[in-house]
Write a protein that holds these residues in place. Sequence first.
Motif, short mmCIF file in Angstrom:
data_model
loop_
_atom_site.label_atom_id
_atom_site.label_comp_id
_atom_site.label_asym_id
_atom_site.label_seq_id
_atom_site.Cartn_x
_atom_site.Cartn_y
_atom_site.Cartn_z
N HIS A 1 84.66 49.88 15.57
CA HIS A 1 83.78 50.14 14.44
C HIS A 1 84.29 49.45 13.18
O HIS A 1 85.45 49.05 13.09
CB HIS A 1 83.58 51.65 14.20
CG HIS A 1 84.79 52.37 13.70
ND1 HIS A 1 84.94 53.73 13.75
CD2 HIS A 1 85.92 51.91 13.12
CE1 HIS A 1 86.10 54.06 13.23
NE2 HIS A 1 86.71 52.99 12.84
N LEU A 2 83.35 49.32 12.28
CA LEU A 2 83.65 48.77 10.95
C LEU A 2 83.27 49.88 9.98
O LEU A 2 82.23 50.53 10.16
CB LEU A 2 82.78 47.55 10.79
CG LEU A 2 82.49 46.78 9.53
CD1 LEU A 2 81.85 45.46 9.92
CD2 LEU A 2 81.60 47.49 8.56
N VAL A 3 84.12 50.16 9.03
CA VAL A 3 83.79 51.21 8.05
C VAL A 3 83.47 50.51 6.74
O VAL A 3 84.36 49.94 6.10
CB VAL A 3 84.93 52.23 7.89
CG1 VAL A 3 84.48 53.39 7.01
CG2 VAL A 3 85.41 52.75 9.24
N ARG B 1 80.29 49.92 28.87
CA ARG B 1 81.02 50.53 27.77
C ARG B 1 80.28 50.37 26.44
O ARG B 1 80.78 50.75 25.41
CB ARG B 1 82.40 49.90 27.67
CG ARG B 1 83.09 49.87 29.02
CD ARG B 1 84.53 49.52 28.90
NE ARG B 1 85.31 50.75 28.86
CZ ARG B 1 86.59 50.79 28.54
NH1 ARG B 1 87.22 49.71 28.21
NH2 ARG B 1 87.23 51.93 28.52
N ILE B 2 79.07 49.81 26.48
CA ILE B 2 78.31 49.64 25.24
C ILE B 2 77.56 50.93 24.93
O ILE B 2 76.86 51.45 25.80
CB ILE B 2 77.32 48.46 25.36
CG1 ILE B 2 78.12 47.17 25.54
CG2 ILE B 2 76.42 48.37 24.15
CD1 ILE B 2 77.25 45.96 25.77
N PRO B 3 77.69 51.46 23.70
CA PRO B 3 76.97 52.69 23.37
C PRO B 3 75.47 52.48 23.57
O PRO B 3 74.95 51.43 23.21
CB PRO B 3 77.27 52.91 21.89
CG PRO B 3 78.33 51.94 21.54
CD PRO B 3 78.39 50.89 22.58
N GLY B 4 74.80 53.47 24.14
CA GLY B 4 73.36 53.34 24.33
C GLY B 4 73.03 52.83 25.71
O GLY B 4 71.94 53.05 26.22
N THR C 1 85.32 60.46 13.36
CA THR C 1 86.17 59.30 13.10
C THR C 1 85.55 58.00 13.62
O THR C 1 85.50 57.01 12.90
CB THR C 1 87.54 59.50 13.79
OG1 THR C 1 88.05 60.75 13.35
CG2 THR C 1 88.51 58.40 13.43
N MET C 2 85.08 58.03 14.86
CA MET C 2 84.63 56.76 15.45
C MET C 2 83.17 56.44 15.16
O MET C 2 82.81 55.28 15.03
CB MET C 2 84.86 56.78 16.97
CG MET C 2 86.29 56.54 17.39
SD MET C 2 87.07 55.08 16.64
CE MET C 2 86.21 53.71 17.40
N LYS C 3 82.30 57.48 15.10
CA LYS C 3 80.86 57.20 14.99
C LYS C 3 80.22 57.76 13.73
O LYS C 3 79.01 57.62 13.54
CB LYS C 3 80.15 57.74 16.23
CG LYS C 3 80.64 57.10 17.54
CD LYS C 3 79.96 57.73 18.75
CE LYS C 3 80.44 57.10 20.04
NZ LYS C 3 79.98 57.86 21.23
N VAL D 1 79.89 51.61 11.26
CA VAL D 1 79.03 50.78 12.12
C VAL D 1 79.74 50.60 13.46
O VAL D 1 80.86 50.10 13.53
CB VAL D 1 78.78 49.41 11.45
CG1 VAL D 1 78.00 48.50 12.38
CG2 VAL D 1 78.06 49.60 10.12
N VAL D 2 79.06 51.06 14.52
CA VAL D 2 79.67 51.06 15.86
C VAL D 2 79.18 49.86 16.66
O VAL D 2 77.99 49.52 16.61
CB VAL D 2 79.28 52.37 16.60
CG1 VAL D 2 79.98 52.47 17.95
CG2 VAL D 2 79.60 53.59 15.75
N PHE D 3 80.09 49.23 17.38
CA PHE D 3 79.71 48.08 18.22
C PHE D 3 80.61 48.05 19.46
O PHE D 3 81.65 48.72 19.50
CB PHE D 3 79.82 46.77 17.43
CG PHE D 3 81.04 46.69 16.54
CD1 PHE D 3 82.29 46.44 17.08
CD2 PHE D 3 80.92 46.89 15.16
CE1 PHE D 3 83.41 46.37 16.27
CE2 PHE D 3 82.05 46.83 14.35
CZ PHE D 3 83.30 46.57 14.90
N PRO D 4 80.20 47.27 20.48
CA PRO D 4 81.06 47.19 21.68
C PRO D 4 82.44 46.66 21.32
O PRO D 4 82.59 45.86 20.39
CB PRO D 4 80.30 46.21 22.58
CG PRO D 4 78.90 46.25 22.09
CD PRO D 4 78.95 46.52 20.62
N HIS D 5 83.42 47.11 22.06
CA HIS D 5 84.83 46.76 21.83
C HIS D 5 84.99 45.26 21.56
O HIS D 5 84.55 44.43 22.36
CB HIS D 5 85.61 47.14 23.10
CG HIS D 5 87.08 47.25 22.88
ND1 HIS D 5 87.84 46.20 22.45
CD2 HIS D 5 87.91 48.30 23.04
CE1 HIS D 5 89.10 46.60 22.36
NE2 HIS D 5 89.17 47.87 22.69
#
Length: 404
Positions: A354-356, A386-389, A178-180, A331-335
């Motif tokens: 995220h943006l789908v 909290r940023i992915p990566g 769902t999220m990534k 597309v995943v990005f910081p909150h």
Amino acid sequence: MPERTSAKNLSKMDRDRLDHLYEHLQKISPRTIGYPCNQAWDYSELFRFLEFSINNVGDPYEGSNYRLNTHEFECEVLDKFSDYTKADKSDFWGYVTTGGTEGNMYGLYLARELYPQGVVYFSEDTHYSVAKILRLQHTRNIMLKSQENGEMDYDDLRESVRLNRDAPPIVFANIGTTMKGAVDNLDKIREVMREFVIPNYYIHCDAALSGMILPFLDNPPPWTFADGADSISISGHKMIGGPLPCGLALARKQYVDRVARSVEYVGVLDTTITGSRSAFAPLMLWYALRTLKDEGLENNAKHSLAMARYAVARFNEKGVPAWRNTNSVTVVFPHPAKSVMEKWVVAPNRGIGHLVALPHMNEALIDSFIDDYCEARSDEPVDERRIPGSKDPRRGSTSNAGLI
Ligand SMILES: Cc1ncc(COP(=O)(O)O)c(C=O)c1O
């Protein structure tokens, strides 16, 4: 005298409320970018069927005493989906559901009937409804760790299966989280089963969004019946799109035969979870498949991927560590900042947003969102943990395989 619903009986106040609702939906629908709902559709040709009390109660293949149905169209939709999911037609069954959740419930129900002592393995990135389904069904289950890209941690699967060798494994595989948008790899899951020489296991694939993207790509990851899936759930209102939530529960027929019961009252085989079912949703899916055709569906998948690529590039140009999984339109990005959350409809979760990217989106819409996002970001400090990566103390070190 019996009465019927009629617009002339509506009070001025109630009419105003409906008008306000309509205006509100008109306003926010173009800014709904965080949920997987394609908005590029037109089903007006089908509106006349709303004149009838249609209902697809029961098994779509077996006929029903309730003849105001669209079973014939539903079967044609299912036949097309048997192609997309590379099913063996002699061992294939399905029905149109209320959405992805019901399809997942159906797969887990079949698995539990087949292996009452089975243990369900699912990753922490699995859709929230799955834990609820498992509670409802009283099925033993183990939540596995995920890798940082959202994919199942196969080492955790291996270790958990090793510790529970007496129970048949039921693996709930995410084909696009769902999220990534991460895809659990069926080959790797089956490898674990081979390693422990497990003869009896079951794989359910939750392909809510990606189930209508992967069939149109050149080198999709393994996710179909031909790759070892025993059942698959796909949402209809996500990639295909439409005003009614719906989906498809698809399974190997031999498992469905075990749960079938005949019901005299409606003259149907009770193979589905719900009794009454929408007869409009199958018609909608049939219309989408007939009007878009495979070429249109492929164009839509490729356009969405191009938009996702574009969004990542634009974010990165502006210094935002956005990313996506291979073959994913998420597309995943910081909150995002609060002001962005207020203006745009974005789904937040555990420090990310995220943006789908979907067929109705274009560069201008994505630019407009990214401009708002970056402007608000410079105003509000971001919690880098909290940023992915970036290093997140809660997650330990995990592989970044599949990240773009
Ligand atoms: C991966 C995944 N599975 C299941 C679901 C639930 O689908 P539905 O809302 O169609 O019931 C979703 C919804 O977003 C999802 O993303």
